[in-house]
Design a protein around this motif. Structure first.
Motif, mmCIF file in Angstrom:
data_model
loop_
_atom_site.group_PDB
_atom_site.id
_atom_site.type_symbol
_atom_site.label_atom_id
_atom_site.label_comp_id
_atom_site.label_asym_id
_atom_site.label_seq_id
_atom_site.Cartn_x
_atom_site.Cartn_y
_atom_site.Cartn_z
ATOM 1 N N PRO A 149 45.157 45.662 35.417
ATOM 2 C CA PRO A 149 44.853 45.455 33.990
ATOM 3 C C PRO A 149 43.370 45.253 33.687
ATOM 4 C CG PRO A 149 46.727 44.114 34.648
ATOM 5 C CD PRO A 149 46.190 44.748 35.890
ATOM 6 N N SER A 150 42.623 44.674 34.607
ATOM 7 C CA SER A 150 41.200 44.442 34.348
ATOM 8 C C SER A 150 40.410 45.748 34.284
ATOM 9 C CB SER A 150 40.597 43.539 35.428
ATOM 10 O OG SER A 150 40.584 44.200 36.676
ATOM 11 N N ALA A 159 44.210 53.072 44.356
ATOM 12 C CA ALA A 159 45.255 53.225 43.328
ATOM 13 C C ALA A 159 45.579 51.880 42.686
ATOM 14 C CB ALA A 159 46.510 53.836 43.939
ATOM 15 N N TYR A 160 45.642 50.820 43.495
ATOM 16 C CA TYR A 160 45.899 49.485 42.961
ATOM 17 C C TYR A 160 44.787 49.075 42.000
ATOM 18 C CZ TYR A 160 46.227 44.440 42.635
ATOM 19 O OH TYR A 160 46.286 43.155 42.149
#
Length: 109
Positions: free
Chosen positions: A84-85, A78-79
């Motif tokens: 953003p990348s 999930a992270y």
């Protein structure tokens, strides 16, 4: 050499540094599920079959640091998905050809 069929319920699981990790509950697909006993969080922990280095008698040896919970794996996924990348998936995950990363042209940027 060992096979997954040699891994049985009740086997002791230790890492290659001699630390006791847990006890085998069962083998599921590509992971070994450990019993909940001995873990402070009360959850089943899992070890990837790829991390198992040896099976001998009633003991299984694994590379250190591989016993984890499904919740931890789901949290890491999930992270990564929310990072953003990951918003622009047009680039390859491991870089692009010729990016001078030293990884054969497919290194991380």
């Amino acid at each position: 050499m060992f096979t997954a069929q040699q891994i049985r319920h009740g086997m002791t699981v230790n890492d290659t540094h001699g630390l006791h990790i847990g006890t085998v509950d069962k083998v599921r697909d590509y992971v070994v599920e450990l019993t909940r006993e001995g873990f402070a969080d009360g959850l089943h922990h899992f070890v990837p079959l790829a991390a198992v280095t040896n099976v001998d008698g009633n003991a299984m040896l694994v590379d250190p640091g591989h016993a984890t919970t499904i919740e931890a794996v789901e949290g890491a996924v999930a992270y990564a998905r929310g990072h953003p990348s990951m918003t622009n998936r047009s680039d390859a995950v491991f870089g692009t050809p010729g990016d001078a990363s030293g990884m054969g042209g497919w290194g991380a940027r």
